[in-house]
Design an enzyme around this catalytic site. Structure first.
Site, mmCIF file in Angstrom:
data_model
loop_
_atom_site.group_PDB
_atom_site.id
_atom_site.type_symbol
_atom_site.label_atom_id
_atom_site.label_comp_id
_atom_site.label_asym_id
_atom_site.label_seq_id
_atom_site.Cartn_x
_atom_site.Cartn_y
_atom_site.Cartn_z
ATOM 1 N N SER A 53 0.813 -1.212 0.000
ATOM 2 C CA SER A 53 0.000 0.000 0.000
ATOM 3 C C SER A 53 0.845 1.261 0.000
ATOM 4 O O SER A 53 1.876 1.339 0.676
ATOM 5 C CB SER A 53 -0.921 0.005 1.236
ATOM 6 O OG SER A 53 -1.612 1.226 1.350
ATOM 7 N N ASP A 54 0.397 2.269 -0.767
ATOM 8 C CA ASP A 54 0.956 3.608 -0.630
ATOM 9 C C ASP A 54 0.646 4.140 0.764
ATOM 10 O O ASP A 54 -0.299 3.677 1.422
ATOM 11 C CB ASP A 54 0.350 4.554 -1.663
ATOM 12 C CG ASP A 54 0.870 4.295 -3.068
ATOM 13 O OD1 ASP A 54 1.941 3.695 -3.199
ATOM 14 O OD2 ASP A 54 0.196 4.699 -4.032
ATOM 15 N N LYS A 55 1.414 5.132 1.193
ATOM 16 C CA LYS A 55 1.155 5.738 2.503
ATOM 17 C C LYS A 55 0.222 6.940 2.393
ATOM 18 O O LYS A 55 -0.864 6.962 2.960
ATOM 19 C CB LYS A 55 2.470 6.165 3.171
ATOM 20 C CG LYS A 55 2.256 6.856 4.534
ATOM 21 C CD LYS A 55 3.550 7.393 5.089
ATOM 22 C CE LYS A 55 3.999 8.650 4.394
ATOM 23 N NZ LYS A 55 3.148 9.827 4.695
ATOM 24 N N LYS A 350 8.976 0.360 -7.597
ATOM 25 C CA LYS A 350 7.745 -0.287 -7.142
ATOM 26 C C LYS A 350 7.492 -1.564 -7.937
ATOM 27 O O LYS A 350 7.025 -2.568 -7.392
ATOM 28 C CB LYS A 350 6.579 0.693 -7.298
ATOM 29 C CG LYS A 350 5.376 0.390 -6.445
ATOM 30 C CD LYS A 350 4.425 1.581 -6.474
ATOM 31 C CE LYS A 350 3.248 1.378 -5.558
ATOM 32 N NZ LYS A 350 2.352 2.544 -5.541
#
Length: 425
Positions: A53-55, A350
């Protein structure tokens, strides 16, 4: 037994039964803020074993606020107020350190972050409005609290050239004209904000209440680490006179001999429901990792608060990934297998993270919101795009779209996916 008998008697009915089961799951997901673009993704999300997940905006609210200023002389200043309304004041944590010279330095820092800025903050019809990157807006609000207006500064220092912020660059720089009688290099001043490790080679001096002095990189690094370990997102700010030459084209090699003005600590509040969602994932046998461009100490502090990581060894940096890529896929796999946080990651890395997780046996769901996330979204078993802050490229590439950009909605989607998977079986 009845279903098996019916399918064996009329096997042509099996695809219809599967489609109906998946369509029901898709409908249930839509009620929980997950839009399914490809029907098979319903079952695929239920099979996931790892969510990368992105933050910003997914685990946090994406409501950045500048909270702390640290000047090069180590004096610390608290910034009051919330949101985009520039109410609040900037005050020294130690009143003995307040004084006209340091206040002037804070205004100079505010001027630099306003000039090196691609956002907008304005007051219209009695309300404050803003658009642009959340970091840019937060810095404009902070500068406004210091009494600086964006339009007035732009008029006084007309921009000549700009290097906009990019994840790969990790800084933003603007060169402006100035009418100062003291300038010696064609009256151009550079204003730069960004990651400290990128600004450090550009800086020769650091500002103080009694004037400039040679840069003490170790002392500044300690200040950055101290803020980052408290969960602040940290930006360094510098300015300086430079020469562009006749063509007025700005390149990184022009940004030398600058003066460090200070560092800014920004806070992005965590979503209240994320910690419980992470715990639900753990109890369901689903691992969660965080991928961010933030400083490793900042990322670890947030991950620890969410229960994602318990020790610094679970943090892998973009630099470590780059070094591992030189040694081959096995080196990346050994890094990724125990990692829970990937910090200071560049967009193209990523994809390498997703590939490494898959080689380690995981069925991977990954989140993304930008065009540079598209390769990772396509490579993952399930690509999840953000509905609010995601752009069209990310949404077209992903199988799922989360309408509220909330990590808890992704977990709800996994739950519904597992129900659909059980129904299909």
């Amino acid at each position: 037994l009845a279903v098996a008998l019916a399918v064996s008697a009329i096997p042509e009915g099996l695809p219809v039964a599967l489609t109906v089961a998946l369509a029901i799951g898709m409908n249930r997901m839509s009620r929980r803020n997950v839009i399914v673009r490809r029907l098979i993704a319903v079952e695929a999300l239920g099979s996931c074993t790892y969510i990368a997940s992105d933050k910003t905006g997914t685990l946090t609210l994406n409501e950045l606020t500048a909270r702390r200023l640290v000047l090069p002389d180590a004096s610390q200043w608290q910034v009051g107020g919330e949101g985009i309304t520039p109410d609040g004041r900037i005050g020294a944590l130690d009143p003995a350190q307040a004084g006209p010279a340091r206040l002037a330095l804070i205004r100079r820092l505010g001027q630099a972050v306003t000039l090196a800025n691609e956002g907008f903050l304005g007051h219209r019809d009695g309300d404050w409005t803003a658009h642009g990157d959340a970091v840019d807006v937060a810095l404009l609000v902070m500068a406004r609290k210091a009494g600086l207006k964006q339009q007035a500064l732009t008029d006084a220092y007309p921009p000549l050239a700009c290097l906009g912020f990019e994840s790969e660059r990790a800084y933003c720089a603007t060169v402006s004209a100035t009418a100062s009688a003291d300038c010696t290099h064609g009256c151009t001043i550079a204003s730069v904000k960004g990651a400290w490790e990128r600004l450090q080679p550009m800086c020769m001096w650091m500002a103080g209440a009694d004037g400039n002095r040679p840069l003490d990189a170790d002392a500044v690094e300690a200040q950055v680490e101290a803020l980052a370990s408290q969960g602040y997102r940290v930006l360094a700010v510098a300015d300086g006179e430079i020469s562009l030459g006749a063509d007025n084209e700005l390149a990184e090699e022009h940004l030398v001999g600058l003066t460090l003005l200070g560092i800014v600590g920004l806070i992005d509040p965590l979503r209240s429901e994320v910690a419980s969602a992470v715990e639900r994932c753990r109890s369901a046998g689903l691992q969660v990792g965080m991928v961010t461009g933030d400083h490793p100490s900042t990322a670890f502090a947030i991950a620890r608060e969410l229960g994602l990581a318990t020790q610094p060894q679970q943090v892998v940096t973009g630099r470590q990934l780059a070094e591992a890529e030189q040694r081959g896929p096995e080196a990346i796999d050994s890094l990724a297998i125990h990692a829970r946080v990937f910090a200071r990651v560049e967009p193209q890395q990523k994809l390498a993270i997703v590939q490494a997780l898959a080689r380690n046996g995981h069925f991977v769901a990954v989140t993304g919101d930008g065009a540079n996330d598209a390769p990772a979204l396509r490579e993952a078993h399930v690509g999840v795009a953000m509905g609010k802050k995601g752009n069209d490229v990310a949404r077209e590439t992903a199988e799922l779209i989360v309408t509220d950009d909330n990590f808890a909605s992704i977990v709800a989607g996994v739950e519904e996916g597992r129900v659909a998977y059980a129904n299909v079986r």
